[in-house]
Motif scaffolding. Structure first.
Motif, PDB file in Angstrom:
ATOM      1  N   CYS A  47      27.668  33.543  40.740  1.00 23.60           N
ATOM      2  CA  CYS A  47      28.390  34.583  40.004  1.00 23.60           C
ATOM      3  C   CYS A  47      27.435  35.649  39.487  1.00 23.60           C
ATOM      4  O   CYS A  47      27.746  36.846  39.524  1.00 23.60           O
ATOM      5  CB  CYS A  47      29.164  33.966  38.843  1.00 23.60           C
ATOM      6  SG  CYS A  47      30.571  32.941  39.364  1.00 23.60           S
ATOM      7  N   CYS A  71      35.152  34.285  30.009  1.00 24.45           N
ATOM      8  CA  CYS A  71      35.374  32.937  30.561  1.00 24.45           C
ATOM      9  C   CYS A  71      35.214  31.851  29.502  1.00 24.45           C
ATOM     10  O   CYS A  71      34.988  30.675  29.837  1.00 24.45           O
ATOM     11  CB  CYS A  71      34.406  32.690  31.714  1.00 24.45           C
ATOM     12  SG  CYS A  71      34.712  33.697  33.180  1.00 24.45           S
ATOM     13  N   ARG A  84      41.922  35.462  33.486  1.00 23.99           N
ATOM     14  CA  ARG A  84      42.806  36.446  34.085  1.00 23.99           C
ATOM     15  C   ARG A  84      41.996  37.592  34.673  1.00 23.99           C
ATOM     16  O   ARG A  84      40.976  38.003  34.119  1.00 23.99           O
ATOM     17  CB  ARG A  84      43.779  36.982  33.041  1.00 23.99           C
ATOM     18  CG  ARG A  84      44.770  35.931  32.542  1.00 23.99           C
ATOM     19  CD  ARG A  84      45.788  36.544  31.613  1.00 23.99           C
ATOM     20  NE  ARG A  84      46.786  35.570  31.189  1.00 23.99           N
ATOM     21  CZ  ARG A  84      47.812  35.847  30.396  1.00 23.99           C
ATOM     22  NH1 ARG A  84      47.972  37.091  29.944  1.00 23.99           N
ATOM     23  NH2 ARG A  84      48.666  34.907  30.060  1.00 23.99           N
ATOM     24  N   SER A  85      42.482  38.116  35.770  1.00 28.39           N
ATOM     25  CA  SER A  85      41.782  39.217  36.428  1.00 28.39           C
ATOM     26  C   SER A  85      41.618  40.402  35.492  1.00 28.39           C
ATOM     27  O   SER A  85      40.576  41.082  35.505  1.00 28.39           O
ATOM     28  CB  SER A  85      42.544  39.642  37.689  1.00 28.39           C
ATOM     29  OG  SER A  85      42.555  38.606  38.642  1.00 28.39           O
ATOM     30  N   ARG A  87      41.146  40.416  32.316  1.00 31.15           N
ATOM     31  CA  ARG A  87      40.044  40.179  31.381  1.00 31.15           C
ATOM     32  C   ARG A  87      38.704  40.371  32.071  1.00 31.15           C
ATOM     33  O   ARG A  87      37.761  40.908  31.486  1.00 31.15           O
ATOM     34  CB  ARG A  87      40.125  38.777  30.793  1.00 31.15           C
ATOM     35  CG  ARG A  87      41.276  38.552  29.839  1.00 31.15           C
ATOM     36  CD  ARG A  87      41.021  37.362  28.948  1.00 31.15           C
ATOM     37  NE  ARG A  87      39.874  37.581  28.070  1.00 31.15           N
ATOM     38  CZ  ARG A  87      39.353  36.637  27.283  1.00 31.15           C
ATOM     39  NH1 ARG A  87      39.838  35.403  27.305  1.00 31.15           N
ATOM     40  NH2 ARG A  87      38.326  36.909  26.509  1.00 31.15           N
ATOM     41  N   LEU A  88      38.609  39.936  33.306  1.00 33.81           N
ATOM     42  CA  LEU A  88      37.359  40.118  34.043  1.00 33.81           C
ATOM     43  C   LEU A  88      37.111  41.596  34.318  1.00 33.81           C
ATOM     44  O   LEU A  88      35.968  42.075  34.228  1.00 33.81           O
ATOM     45  CB  LEU A  88      37.411  39.322  35.355  1.00 33.81           C
ATOM     46  CG  LEU A  88      37.474  37.804  35.199  1.00 33.81           C
ATOM     47  CD1 LEU A  88      37.642  37.135  36.564  1.00 33.81           C
ATOM     48  CD2 LEU A  88      36.228  37.272  34.498  1.00 33.81           C
ATOM     49  N   ARG A  89      38.173  42.331  34.633  1.00 30.51           N
ATOM     50  CA  ARG A  89      38.033  43.770  34.843  1.00 30.51           C
ATOM     51  C   ARG A  89      37.611  44.449  33.536  1.00 30.51           C
ATOM     52  O   ARG A  89      36.766  45.359  33.537  1.00 30.51           O
ATOM     53  CB  ARG A  89      39.353  44.366  35.336  1.00 30.51           C
ATOM     54  CG  ARG A  89      39.759  43.957  36.746  1.00 30.51           C
ATOM     55  CD  ARG A  89      38.839  44.537  37.798  1.00 30.51           C
ATOM     56  NE  ARG A  89      38.772  45.995  37.738  1.00 30.51           N
ATOM     57  CZ  ARG A  89      39.641  46.812  38.332  1.00 30.51           C
ATOM     58  NH1 ARG A  89      40.646  46.296  39.047  1.00 30.51           N
ATOM     59  NH2 ARG A  89      39.503  48.102  38.237  1.00 30.51           N
ATOM     60  N   GLY A  95      37.288  45.728  40.772  1.00 27.74           N
ATOM     61  CA  GLY A  95      38.334  44.899  41.357  1.00 27.74           C
ATOM     62  C   GLY A  95      37.795  44.016  42.461  1.00 27.74           C
ATOM     63  O   GLY A  95      38.184  42.848  42.590  1.00 27.74           O
ATOM     64  N   LYS A  97      34.665  42.836  42.823  1.00 23.01           N
ATOM     65  CA  LYS A  97      33.843  41.742  42.281  1.00 23.01           C
ATOM     66  C   LYS A  97      34.710  40.692  41.593  1.00 23.01           C
ATOM     67  O   LYS A  97      34.424  39.491  41.660  1.00 23.01           O
ATOM     68  CB  LYS A  97      32.794  42.289  41.321  1.00 23.01           C
ATOM     69  CG  LYS A  97      31.673  43.041  42.016  1.00 23.01           C
ATOM     70  CD  LYS A  97      30.599  43.480  41.030  1.00 23.01           C
ATOM     71  CE  LYS A  97      29.490  44.237  41.745  1.00 23.01           C
ATOM     72  NZ  LYS A  97      28.406  44.645  40.823  1.00 23.01           N
ATOM     73  N   THR A  98      35.753  41.139  40.936  1.00 23.19           N
ATOM     74  CA  THR A  98      36.691  40.184  40.334  1.00 23.19           C
ATOM     75  C   THR A  98      37.293  39.284  41.411  1.00 23.19           C
ATOM     76  O   THR A  98      37.344  38.050  41.264  1.00 23.19           O
ATOM     77  CB  THR A  98      37.807  40.935  39.592  1.00 23.19           C
ATOM     78  OG1 THR A  98      37.234  41.694  38.517  1.00 23.19           O
ATOM     79  CG2 THR A  98      38.843  39.972  39.037  1.00 23.19           C
ATOM     80  N   LYS A  99      37.715  39.900  42.502  1.00 21.65           N
ATOM     81  CA  LYS A  99      38.278  39.127  43.608  1.00 21.65           C
ATOM     82  C   LYS A  99      37.241  38.167  44.189  1.00 21.65           C
ATOM     83  O   LYS A  99      37.561  37.015  44.534  1.00 21.65           O
ATOM     84  CB  LYS A  99      38.788  40.070  44.693  1.00 21.65           C
ATOM     85  CG  LYS A  99      39.462  39.353  45.867  1.00 21.65           C
ATOM     86  CD  LYS A  99      40.033  40.352  46.855  1.00 21.65           C
ATOM     87  CE  LYS A  99      40.669  39.645  48.055  1.00 21.65           C
ATOM     88  NZ  LYS A  99      41.255  40.630  49.024  1.00 21.65           N
ATOM     89  N   ARG A 102      36.747  35.075  41.861  1.00 22.31           N
ATOM     90  CA  ARG A 102      37.894  34.175  41.924  1.00 22.31           C
ATOM     91  C   ARG A 102      37.953  33.477  43.284  1.00 22.31           C
ATOM     92  O   ARG A 102      38.305  32.290  43.372  1.00 22.31           O
ATOM     93  CB  ARG A 102      39.181  34.952  41.635  1.00 22.31           C
ATOM     94  CG  ARG A 102      39.222  35.501  40.205  1.00 22.31           C
ATOM     95  CD  ARG A 102      40.497  36.264  39.907  1.00 22.31           C
ATOM     96  NE  ARG A 102      41.650  35.376  39.899  1.00 22.31           N
ATOM     97  CZ  ARG A 102      42.027  34.663  38.839  1.00 22.31           C
ATOM     98  NH1 ARG A 102      41.347  34.735  37.707  1.00 22.31           N
ATOM     99  NH2 ARG A 102      43.088  33.893  38.902  1.00 22.31           N
TER     100      ARG A 102
END
Length: 223
Positions: A47, A71, A84-85, A87-89, A95, A97-99, A102
């Motif tokens: 990560c 996290c 949740r996406s 929160r990561l964004r 988008g 890197k979030t994907k 996950r």
């Protein structure tokens, strides 16, 4: 005799020009590479590599701290899967890197990728397994193999710092081809990781390399 010493003895035998250029940095390199890590540590390291794609060190550290907070204070397969996406964004991830985070969490959780098991595979096979994951490109796989798994014979022809260092040592024109870089680096096997660490040192690197890519990658393989 430690691996670093064996590596530099090898460089002296096979490529005196390279050895002369990097030998002053031998003492600054680790005598051995990364210690053995378990799944949780390796996933967190993966990560970190993803977060660092195409960012400087300071920016990557800042975003990583916010991702860790998003996290629940610790980056694990489970915590990334639960986050949740949005929160990561909000932590600063794109988008894509979030994907990627996950997707990596899902791959590790399902057993499609066995991170500790990669240490038992040949470098090319381990790299292939990593790049099968969405968003993990060659650079990210190579950095993970070097710094997280401690693989001794990894070279990253797409890393700008390595390319510039080789160009300077061998008097090559700027933006030398990957084929030429790989041809030169082939002589350093089976210690290309130590060669890479030494090359970064010639560029005044004092920490793991900033993730600069020589060419943009397709969006699904960001680095």
């Amino acid at each position: 005799m430690d691996t670093r010493t064996r590596a530099f003895q090898h460089f002296r035998r096979v490529d005196t020009r390279f050895h002369e250029a990097v030998r002053a940095h031998q003492a600054a390199l680790p005598a051995e590479l990364a210690r053995r890590k378990g799944r949780t540590e390796l996933f967190a390291a993966l990560c970190r590599t993803v977060v660092s794609q195409q960012l400087g060190v300071a920016a990557a550290r800042s975003i990583l701290a916010r991702v860790k907070a998003a996290c629940g204070g610790r980056i694990t397969v489970e915590s990334v899967g639960r986050a949740r996406s949005a929160r990561l964004r909000a932590a600063g991830l794109s988008g894509a890197k979030t994907k990627t985070l996950r997707a990596a969490a899902a791959a590790v959780r399902s057993g499609r990728i066995d991170l500790p098991g990669l240490r038992h595979l040949a470098e090319d096979e381990a790299k292939s397994r990593l790049t099968e994951m969405w968003g993990i490109g060659p650079w990210s796989a190579e950095m993970f193999l070097m710094f997280s798994l401690g693989r001794p014979d990894v070279f990253s022809p797409g890393d700008l710092g390595l390319a510039r260092a080789i160009e300077a040592i061998y008097g090559l024109p700027k933006n030398a081809s990957r084929e030429e870089l790989e041809r030169i680096a082939a002589a350093w096997a089976p210690y290309r990781t130590f060669a890479s660490l030494a090359l970064w040192r010639t560029r005044d690197a004092t920490s793991p390399p900033t993730p600069l890519l020589r060419r943009k990658k397709p969006r699904a393989k960001m680095g």
